[in-house]
Design a protein around this motif. Structure first.
Motif: not given
Length: 1082
Positions: A740, A782, A785-786, A861, A864, A868, A918, A922, A928
């Motif tokens: 990342w 998602c 994260y945002t 993080t 995310l 992943h 995603t 995103l 990302e």
């Protein structure tokens, strides 16, 4: 001739009728010399030329209208002064000069005798000429002299007669006369009677004069008239007059009434009841900052300090009958103070003022609130009914609330300032009186200003409490007694509600009987006072409040509309956000009040804002904490708090949580509010605490998303595999973190990650509960994260380090400086939406703030990394299922397969859905997307080849099925992963090598060994010492080719006939021997 005519001539006789200058000095310059001095001795018969030239010019030159005789006489005198100066001196001795003229010796002057005779003859001739010219005047003067002499003799005779008359009168007065004594006593009695009658006549006009002076507001004259009348009535000669008793009672009552009138007039002007006081407080309200239309036409009045300087305190105030005394409030107050002092009731008036001060101030505040209440309808107050203060107001609502609050505060503080100015003038007037009368420092008369400030403090605290706190709409007035309150300050439950009109039953017979009796008494005493309309069956005369509880609740609905004794009505909804609107006008008022506090009083101006510290710590800070907590709880409690905000495009570049935008709105609103009030680190710490709470709530939400359900696992607290990899420290977590943080795609890290993932899944098999099946959960991760990324960026913009380390929550810190409450902000700043917003923090507090920002970024993080790992765990789980013959169809097939496995199709669908979800949230951000997509093909290649042994036994048709699955996966990966990473060439070549059989596999190993050898030689020739040059084509490891050989013989090895399996084992051993020879040689 000289002795006879010289003196009259010199003193203005006949020869001096036309003199215009001063009286002539016959002796010239020698006049005034010492008579005892010896005459000057002459050694020469003639004076020296210098002596002659020093003689002043003859006086005849100065005369214009002189006769010839006068001119000749002047010449003679000049000649005598020149030749015989000794004769002109006052101490001249003629005998001495005569002896000198007879002396024929050398020292004598006998030789000048002839000259002396000529001069004498010259003088005689001049006198004769004078006599000839003025002989008529001499003759007439002789006659006039005789007349004057006769008049003097007649006057002497009259004086002698008057002297004789005075002597006779004196003798007559010394003799006694009884009748004269009686006449004198009678005259004296008559004089006293006349004087008494005059005083009675004056006393008769006193009531009219007194009432006239009072009606004209000429109180000094009224007091003087009253006191003069009272002094006259105390005379002993008037004590026996019985007709004056009624007048004495009247004047005694008028003295008390006049004191009451003076006190009422003082209250009228001190508390702005008089219409003449309107201009003053309206101008002060406009100067303080009022922006309403009500004060735009207010006239400009003089500044208070200039008014004080213009008053002469050293002189007593006087009345001007030609002007209205009420037109000048300050002059009128001094006039009233002077009148009370002359009346002797000043101390009583001061005591009355102190007693009525709380009631009067309460009336002023209540009247102001009612006036503002009538100006603004409920729709223009920016309220949010039913929210109980748990609402973040928009710009329009804030502007509406600000209009109401500012109008109320500017008006009220303008009145407060005008009242304080009136009390200051009252204070200075009493102080000047004490100084003029030499009464010393009378604390009883000068101590009222501190009481006024204490009441101001209570009123301001009441307003702040009323508009900030939400626990009670009505704030009880501190100085007024509370009903039901005992001596110990606690409410007595038995006495709190002794009687309520709302509990009265108006239709009861007892009430009807009592009312009839009361009505009869009133009609008998004052006919017509009550209405007769209630006679008969009409019972409308008895008006009793409703006893319906619902109606009572409706009557007190709103923001505290119930107005009992000592309570105020709230015009806008109470909220801690009102603090930013309340403080600026309050601080401006306190700053202006400092200029009004009299110097040397017992009230220190530095302590005027101390009560605000108390309010901030004990009231505002707990209320802010409670309100913040409730607002955040409301955000947490919303069902759609962790759903996508439908209006995210207005605040962010990517979709975020609805709760995140609401939380940041709350934080921004309170930070903006803190920017308008004096800094206190305790208030900033409250917001930081709520930031930490929101992180904990978001982390709890994350745990809820990635925790297995009770139906999926035995332990409800067990996390899914992707979350474990993202949270728990380890080699795979570090590898994902490096991927990342890497700016470009690192193939080595991707290969390492794939190897670690396969190794981990071999140790602990993945089951269906380890995979997130819900597509909404992926979208929520998602959004998490945002949202956390957006929130960390937004909140980092609030970071502001201040040098003000005031912290009311820590008693160990030093007390705040006096500058703490100085106004540093524009009052309109609280209503402005634009401009930067900061959260002031100290060096110590900012560490907690930075750690929270780090936590936000870490949670983003983590979300995310979970995504992943999730897509890779899903691939591993699906490929494991597809490769397992026990979970799908075996790879020993009798015919060709035209369709891929359902598990492969399901994996393709899940990858596409994951990518779409995603990408939608995103917004296909490059970094990302690269992090989530890169390495998927590499993982599929590695897993298919590394776990190919799971497909045994396999025949040619089963291998064709595997190649079809690989082809379908490759086509789908091209839609997900960009670039060459989506090509499954290695997996396809691996299973194509299966069709060439064992010999083909060994031949491929030999070719790979030869190519590797050639590549090493080329690399050595080019100077590459380690011999790791580029190798064309695809190479497989020994273990991979060994597994492929075992798959080639897996069908024979699985044959139930023992001979076939034994032959296959021997052939496999031979091929592995040859494979090892070629592979190890390379």
């Amino acid at each position: 001739m000289s002795n006879r005519y010289g003196q009259p001539y010199r003193n203005g006789g006949y020869g001096n009728l036309d003199r215009q200058d001063d009286e002539y000095d016959p002796y010239g310059e020698g006049y005034g010399s010492d008579p005892r001095a010896s005459p000057p001795r002459r050694t020469n018969p003639r004076p020296a030329p210098t002596a002659r030239s020093a003689v002043p010019p003859p006086r005849s030159v100065q005369r214009v209208h002189e006769t010839s005789a006068e001119r000749e006489m002047s010449k003679v005198l000049e000649l005598i002064k020149q030749e015989w100066p000794a004769m002109c001196e006052n101490d001249c001795i003629p005998v001495q000069l005569a002896l000198q003229l007879l002396d024929t010796s050398s020292v004598g002057r006998a030789h000048e005798y002839r000259n002396f005779q000529r001069t004498h003859m010259y003088l005689q001739d001049s006198l004769k000429k004078i006599v000839h010219e003025y002989h008529q005047g001499f003759n007439s003067s002789i006659g006039t002299f005789h007349k004057i002499q006769g008049s003097i003799q007649a006057s002497q005779k009259k004086v002698r007669a008057l002297k004789e008359s005075l002597a006779a009168s004196k003798a007559a007065l010394c003799s006694t006369d009884p009748e004269l004594k009686k006449l004198h006593a009678t005259s004296h009695m008559y004089d006293e009677v006349l004087q008494t009658l005059n005083e009675l006549d004056d006393l008769r006009t006193v009531p009219d004069q007194l009432e006239a002076r009072i009606s004209e507001k000429r109180f000094l004259t009224a007091v003087e008239v009253l006191q003069n009348a009272l002094r006259k009535l105390t005379k002993p000669e008037l004590d026996e007059i019985g007709a004056l008793s009624e007048l004495r009672n009247y004047l005694a009552n008028q003295e008390t009434a006049l004191m009451d009138i003076l006190i009422e007039e003082l209250h009228e002007h001190l508390y702005l009841k008089s219409p003449y006081c309107q201009e003053r407080w309206q101008n002060l309200a406009k100067c303080q900052g009022a922006f309403g239309d009500a004060f735009k036409d207010a006239p400009v009045v003089s500044a208070f300090h200039s008014v004080l300087d213009g008053i002469d305190w050293d002189r007593s105030v006087t009345e001007d009958p030609h002007k209205n005394p009420e037109a000048d409030t300050f002059y009128y107050i001094t006039l009233l103070v002077e009148s009370l002092n002359r009346l002797g009731r000043l101390e009583s008036a001061v005591d009355t003022l102190k007693q009525r001060l709380p009631v009067e101030l309460f009336a002023v505040v209540n009247e102001t609130i009612n006036d503002i209440d009538q100006k603004y309808p409920s729709s223009l107050r920016g309220g949010s009914h039913g929210s109980h203060g748990l609402h973040i107001y928009g710009q329009r609502e804030t502007r509406m609330r600000a209009d109401v609050i500012y109008d109320l505060l500017w008006t009220l503080y303008g009145k407060f300032e005008a009242i304080a100015e009136g009390h200051r003038v009252f204070h200075e007037s009493i102080k000047a009186l004490i100084r003029r009368e030499g009464a010393g420092n009378n604390i009883a008369l000068l101590g009222s200003f501190k009481e006024l400030w204490n009441l101001y403090q209570n009123e301001i605290r009441s307003l702040l409490h009323n508009y900030v706190t939400t626990d009670a709409d009505v704030y009880q007035f501190r100085s007024s007694p509370i009903s039901g309150m005992g001596l110990n300050g606690k409410k007595d439950a038995a006495r709190e509600h002794l009687f309520k009109l709302s509990e009265v039953d108006a239709k009861s017979p007892e009430m009807a009987t009592e009312y009839e009796a009361l009505d009869g008494i009133i009609q008998a005493a004052v006919p017509g006072l009550t209405s007769n309309s209630r006679k008969g069956d009409n019972k409308k005369g008895l008006v009793v409040p409703r006893s319906d509880p619902a109606a009572a609740r409706k009557s007190t609905a709103g923001y505290g509309s119930g107005q009992g004794s000592g309570t105020y009505k709230s015009l806008v909804e109470p909220s801690v956000q009102n603090m930013s609107l309340l403080l600026p006008p309050t601080l401006i008022f306190l700053q202006r009040l400092k200029n009004i506090v009299p110097p040397g009083s017992d009230l220190a101006t530095s302590t005027l804002t101390s009560f605000l510290d108390n309010f901030l710590v004990n009231v505002f800070q707990p209320q802010l904490d409670e309100t913040l907590g409730k607002l955040i709880d409301t955000v947490f409690g919303e069902a759609d708090a962790f759903f996508q905000d439908s209006e995210w495009a207005r605040v962010a570049k990517r979709p975020v949580f609805k709760g995140a935008t609401a939380f940041f709105t709350i934080v921004t609103a309170f930070c903006r509010m803190l920017g308008t009030i004096p800094h206190d680190q305790a208030l900033s710490s409250l917001i930081i605490t709520q930031m930490l709470r929101y992180y904990d709530r978001c982390f709890t939400w994350y745990k809820a998303l990635v925790t297995k359900t009770q139906t999926e696992g035995s332990n409800a607290q067990e996390l899914r595999a992707s979350a474990v990899m993202a949270l728990e420290p380890g080699e795979i977590h570090e590898t994902m973190q490096k991927l990342w943080e890497s700016e470009t795609t690192d193939l080595e890290l991707l290969e390492k990650e794939a190897d670690l993932l396969m190794a981990r899944t071999k140790e602990k098999k993945l089951d269906a509960s380890d995979i997130i099946q819900d597509r909404d959960t992926i979208a929520s991760l998602c959004l998490l994260y945002t949202s956390m990324k957006w929130l960390s960026v937004k909140i980092s913009g609030l970071r502001h380090i201040t040098k003000n380390e005031t912290d009311s929550s820590r008693s160990s810190l030093p007390k705040p400086e006096k500058k703490r409450w100085t106004l540093l902000n524009d009052p309109s700043k609280a209503t402005q939406e634009g401009g930067p917003v900061y959260l002031p923090m100290t060096q110590e507090t900012v560490q907690s703030f930075d750690s929270i920002l780090t936590s936000y970024t870490s949670l983003a993080t983590t979300a995310l990394l979970t995504l992943h790992a999730e897509v890779r765990c899903r691939i591993v789980h699906s490929l494991h299922t597809a490769l397992s013959p026990s979970q799908t169809a075996p790879y020993l097939l009798d015919q060709e397969v035209a369709e891929p496995d359902p598990e492969i199709l399901r994996l393709n669908a899940e990858m596409v859905a994951f990518d779409e979800t995603t990408s939608r949230v995103l917004l296909r951000r490059e970094r990302e997307a690269r992090f989530l997509r890169s390495g998927l093909g590499l993982l599929v290649n590695a897993y298919l080849i590394g776990n190919a042994a799971m497909t045994a036994p396999m025949n040619g048709k089963g291998c064709g099925r595997m190649r079809l699955n690989v082809l379908v996966l490759q086509q789908n990966l091209k839609n997900v992963e960009e670039g060459a990473g989506a090509e499954l060439v290695r997996a396809m070549a691996y299973f194509e090598l299966f069709d060439k059989g064992p010999d083909g596999i060994v031949a491929r190993a030999r070719e790979d060994a030869e190519r590797a050898k050639e590549a090493s030689e080329v690399a050595a020739a080019d100077g590459d010492g380690d011999g790791t040059g580029a190798e064309p084509g695809i190479r497989f490891t020994y273990n991979e080719l060994k597994t492929l050989l075992e798959l080639c013989y897996s069908e024979q090895l699985a044959d139930p006939e023992r001979g076939v399996a034994a032959a296959a084992k021997r052939q496999l051993a031979d091929k592995l021997l040859g494979l090892s020879e070629h592979m190890w040689q390379s």
